[in-house]
Design an enzyme around this catalytic site. Structure first.
Site, PDB file in Angstrom:
ATOM      1  N   LYS A  46      61.951  70.351  59.416  1.00  0.00           N
ATOM      2  CA  LYS A  46      61.119  70.611  59.370  1.00  0.00           C
ATOM      3  C   LYS A  46      60.027  70.281  59.880  1.00  0.00           C
ATOM      4  O   LYS A  46      59.027  71.208  59.872  1.00  0.00           O
ATOM      5  CB  LYS A  46      60.790  71.932  57.998  1.00  0.00           C
ATOM      6  CG  LYS A  46      61.789  72.621  57.755  1.00  0.00           C
ATOM      7  CD  LYS A  46      61.505  72.894  55.926  1.00  0.00           C
ATOM      8  CE  LYS A  46      63.214  73.156  55.369  1.00  0.00           C
ATOM      9  NZ  LYS A  46      62.408  73.822  53.317  1.00  0.00           N
ATOM     10  N   GLU A 102      59.368  64.489  66.402  1.00  0.00           N
ATOM     11  CA  GLU A 102      59.553  63.894  65.123  1.00  0.00           C
ATOM     12  C   GLU A 102      58.046  63.835  64.254  1.00  0.00           C
ATOM     13  O   GLU A 102      56.888  63.482  65.256  1.00  0.00           O
ATOM     14  CB  GLU A 102      60.248  63.133  65.339  1.00  0.00           C
ATOM     15  CG  GLU A 102      60.526  62.216  64.367  1.00  0.00           C
ATOM     16  CD  GLU A 102      61.143  63.215  62.683  1.00  0.00           C
ATOM     17  OE1 GLU A 102      61.453  64.100  62.275  1.00  0.00           O
ATOM     18  OE2 GLU A 102      62.103  62.567  62.076  1.00  0.00           O
ATOM     19  N   ASP A 103      58.309  64.311  62.985  1.00  0.00           N
ATOM     20  CA  ASP A 103      56.412  64.479  62.790  1.00  0.00           C
ATOM     21  C   ASP A 103      56.201  63.131  62.200  1.00  0.00           C
ATOM     22  O   ASP A 103      54.999  62.211  62.685  1.00  0.00           O
ATOM     23  CB  ASP A 103      56.869  64.921  60.917  1.00  0.00           C
ATOM     24  CG  ASP A 103      58.035  64.424  60.097  1.00  0.00           C
ATOM     25  OD1 ASP A 103      58.745  64.072  60.800  1.00  0.00           O
ATOM     26  OD2 ASP A 103      57.937  64.868  59.276  1.00  0.00           O
ATOM     27  N   ASP A 106      58.760  55.779  60.190  1.00  0.00           N
ATOM     28  CA  ASP A 106      58.611  55.343  59.080  1.00  0.00           C
ATOM     29  C   ASP A 106      59.738  53.699  59.262  1.00  0.00           C
ATOM     30  O   ASP A 106      59.272  53.011  59.881  1.00  0.00           O
ATOM     31  CB  ASP A 106      58.546  56.152  57.309  1.00  0.00           C
ATOM     32  CG  ASP A 106      58.039  55.256  56.520  1.00  0.00           C
ATOM     33  OD1 ASP A 106      57.373  54.871  56.833  1.00  0.00           O
ATOM     34  OD2 ASP A 106      59.061  55.514  55.442  1.00  0.00           O
ATOM     35  N   LYS A 134      54.077  54.921  61.550  1.00  0.00           N
ATOM     36  CA  LYS A 134      53.635  53.671  60.351  1.00  0.00           C
ATOM     37  C   LYS A 134      54.425  52.030  60.857  1.00  0.00           C
ATOM     38  O   LYS A 134      55.246  52.063  60.526  1.00  0.00           O
ATOM     39  CB  LYS A 134      54.140  53.895  59.026  1.00  0.00           C
ATOM     40  CG  LYS A 134      54.005  55.205  58.035  1.00  0.00           C
ATOM     41  CD  LYS A 134      53.698  54.748  56.759  1.00  0.00           C
ATOM     42  CE  LYS A 134      53.985  56.430  56.126  1.00  0.00           C
ATOM     43  NZ  LYS A 134      54.436  56.509  54.646  1.00  0.00           N
ATOM     44  N   PHE A 155      51.584  57.393  51.696  1.00  0.00           N
ATOM     45  CA  PHE A 155      52.509  58.834  51.952  1.00  0.00           C
ATOM     46  C   PHE A 155      52.310  59.660  52.071  1.00  0.00           C
ATOM     47  O   PHE A 155      50.594  60.401  51.549  1.00  0.00           O
ATOM     48  CB  PHE A 155      53.052  58.562  50.537  1.00  0.00           C
ATOM     49  CG  PHE A 155      54.858  59.901  51.042  1.00  0.00           C
ATOM     50  CD1 PHE A 155      55.869  59.181  51.403  1.00  0.00           C
ATOM     51  CD2 PHE A 155      53.986  61.321  50.661  1.00  0.00           C
ATOM     52  CE1 PHE A 155      56.490  59.786  51.707  1.00  0.00           C
ATOM     53  CE2 PHE A 155      55.406  61.751  51.126  1.00  0.00           C
ATOM     54  CZ  PHE A 155      56.362  61.693  52.074  1.00  0.00           C
ATOM     55  N   ARG A 168      53.006  70.961  53.632  1.00  0.00           N
ATOM     56  CA  ARG A 168      53.233  71.610  54.490  1.00  0.00           C
ATOM     57  C   ARG A 168      51.779  71.964  55.071  1.00  0.00           C
ATOM     58  O   ARG A 168      51.969  72.105  56.831  1.00  0.00           O
ATOM     59  CB  ARG A 168      53.985  72.003  55.340  1.00  0.00           C
ATOM     60  CG  ARG A 168      55.727  70.895  55.178  1.00  0.00           C
ATOM     61  CD  ARG A 168      56.600  71.820  55.551  1.00  0.00           C
ATOM     62  NE  ARG A 168      58.019  71.640  54.679  1.00  0.00           N
ATOM     63  CZ  ARG A 168      58.760  70.407  54.868  1.00  0.00           C
ATOM     64  NH1 ARG A 168      58.372  69.722  55.674  1.00  0.00           N
ATOM     65  NH2 ARG A 168      59.843  70.308  54.578  1.00  0.00           N
TER      66      ARG A 168
HETATM   67  P1  IMP Z   1      62.584  57.148  58.650  1.00  0.00           P
HETATM   68  O1  IMP Z   1      64.468  56.947  58.920  1.00  0.00           O
HETATM   69  O2  IMP Z   1      62.514  55.911  57.484  1.00  0.00           O
HETATM   70  O3  IMP Z   1      61.366  56.318  59.942  1.00  0.00           O
HETATM   71  O4  IMP Z   1      62.437  57.957  58.206  1.00  0.00           O
HETATM   72  C1  IMP Z   1      61.101  59.269  58.706  1.00  0.00           C
HETATM   73  C2  IMP Z   1      61.333  60.252  58.189  1.00  0.00           C
HETATM   74  O5  IMP Z   1      61.169  60.059  56.438  1.00  0.00           O
HETATM   75  C3  IMP Z   1      60.769  60.927  58.716  1.00  0.00           C
HETATM   76  O6  IMP Z   1      60.726  62.454  59.678  1.00  0.00           O
HETATM   77  C4  IMP Z   1      60.093  61.876  57.305  1.00  0.00           C
HETATM   78  O7  IMP Z   1      60.558  62.988  56.319  1.00  0.00           O
HETATM   79  C5  IMP Z   1      60.316  61.180  55.849  1.00  0.00           C
HETATM   80  N1  IMP Z   1      58.584  60.440  56.107  1.00  0.00           N
HETATM   81  C6  IMP Z   1      58.612  59.122  55.938  1.00  0.00           C
HETATM   82  N2  IMP Z   1      57.364  58.673  55.488  1.00  0.00           N
HETATM   83  C7  IMP Z   1      56.619  59.711  55.446  1.00  0.00           C
HETATM   84  C8  IMP Z   1      55.563  60.154  54.630  1.00  0.00           C
HETATM   85  O8  IMP Z   1      54.284  59.654  55.040  1.00  0.00           O
HETATM   86  N3  IMP Z   1      55.123  61.358  54.445  1.00  0.00           N
HETATM   87  C9  IMP Z   1      56.010  62.286  54.621  1.00  0.00           C
HETATM   88  N4  IMP Z   1      57.260  62.097  54.853  1.00  0.00           N
HETATM   89  C10 IMP Z   1      57.412  61.266  55.586  1.00  0.00           C
HETATM   90 MG    MG Z   2      61.026  64.926  58.416  1.00  0.00          MG
END
Ligand code: IMP
Ligand code: MG
Length: 185
Positions: A46, A102-103, A106, A134, A155, A168
């Site tokens: 979402k 994508e939001d 990470d 990040k 975060f 959100r």
């Molecule tokens: P990744 O697979 O570790 O890159 O994680 C990506 C997903 O983790 C994102 O789509 C977010 O849903 C969640 N996520 C990672 N860091 C944050 C943050 O700082 N705030 C909110 N959601 C996060």
């Molecule tokens: Mg997400």
């Protein structure tokens, strides 16, 4: 406790977001000018919904909008990279130019999985536009083609990003106070 008091500081203001969305819309419009067929936006639910709603209105080339919902396997709050598709695309992307929205990226595990999955469906191209990045936390090599803001390892919530489905609706991006999630990871 009010929502505001759980935010330690503002990482990105509402005004900065509005300016960046215009800039990204322009960059995307230029990058895909003259492609065959509409650009296919694939918005990851979402978190990216609010960003995408603003972004598509800043893009001047023909586009279509589709959504995917995904979830990591297991209960851990940290991404495992094993992704389960909860809602898939409504139509085929074979031969199409695809832009994943994508939001946040990470560790990179989610985005890498998604891009490989979509490439495997025979798209002409698959690129990614992420609202937040990040880079310090990256575990796998994945470089989004369009990035809104690079943020430190905190975060982030707001403008679509949640913690436990909350925050959100904040119109800006804030850093969540660690006391909100400590002991719950
Ligand atoms: P990744 O697979 O570790 O890159 O994680 C990506 C997903 O983790 C994102 O789509 C977010 O849903 C969640 N996520 C990672 N860091 C944050 C943050 O700082 N705030 C909110 N959601 C996060
Ligand atoms: Mg997400």
């Amino acid at each position: 406790m009010t929502e505001q008091s759980e935010i330690t500081r503002v990482l990105v203001t509402e005004e900065e977001i509005a300016a960046k969305v215009k800039e990204l819309g322009e960059a995307i419009s230029q990058a895909y000018a003259g492609i065959d067929g509409p650009l296919r936006f694939v918005v990851i639910l979402k978190g990216a919904a609010i960003f995408a709603a603003d972004l598509v209105r800043a893009v001047r080339i023909p586009l279509t909008l589709d959504f995917m919902a995904i979830s990591s396997y297991g209960k851990q709050t940290k991404s495992s990279g094993v992704v389960r598709i909860l809602k898939d695309l409504d139509s085929s992307i074979e031969g199409a130019h695809v832009l994943v929205v994508e939001d946040i990226v990470d560790t990179g595990l989610t985005l890498k999985y998604l891009m490989e999955n979509l490439k495997g469906r025979g798209a002409a191209s698959v690129r990614a536009c992420v609202f937040l990045d990040k880079p310090q936390r990256r575990k796998v090599e994945v470089t989004p083609d369009f990035v809104g803001f690079i943020i430190p390892d905190e975060f982030a919530v707001g403008y679509g990003l949640d913690y436990a489905e909350r925050y959100r609706n904040l119109p800006y991006v804030g850093a969540l106070h660690p006391r909100v999630y400590q002991g719950k990871e």
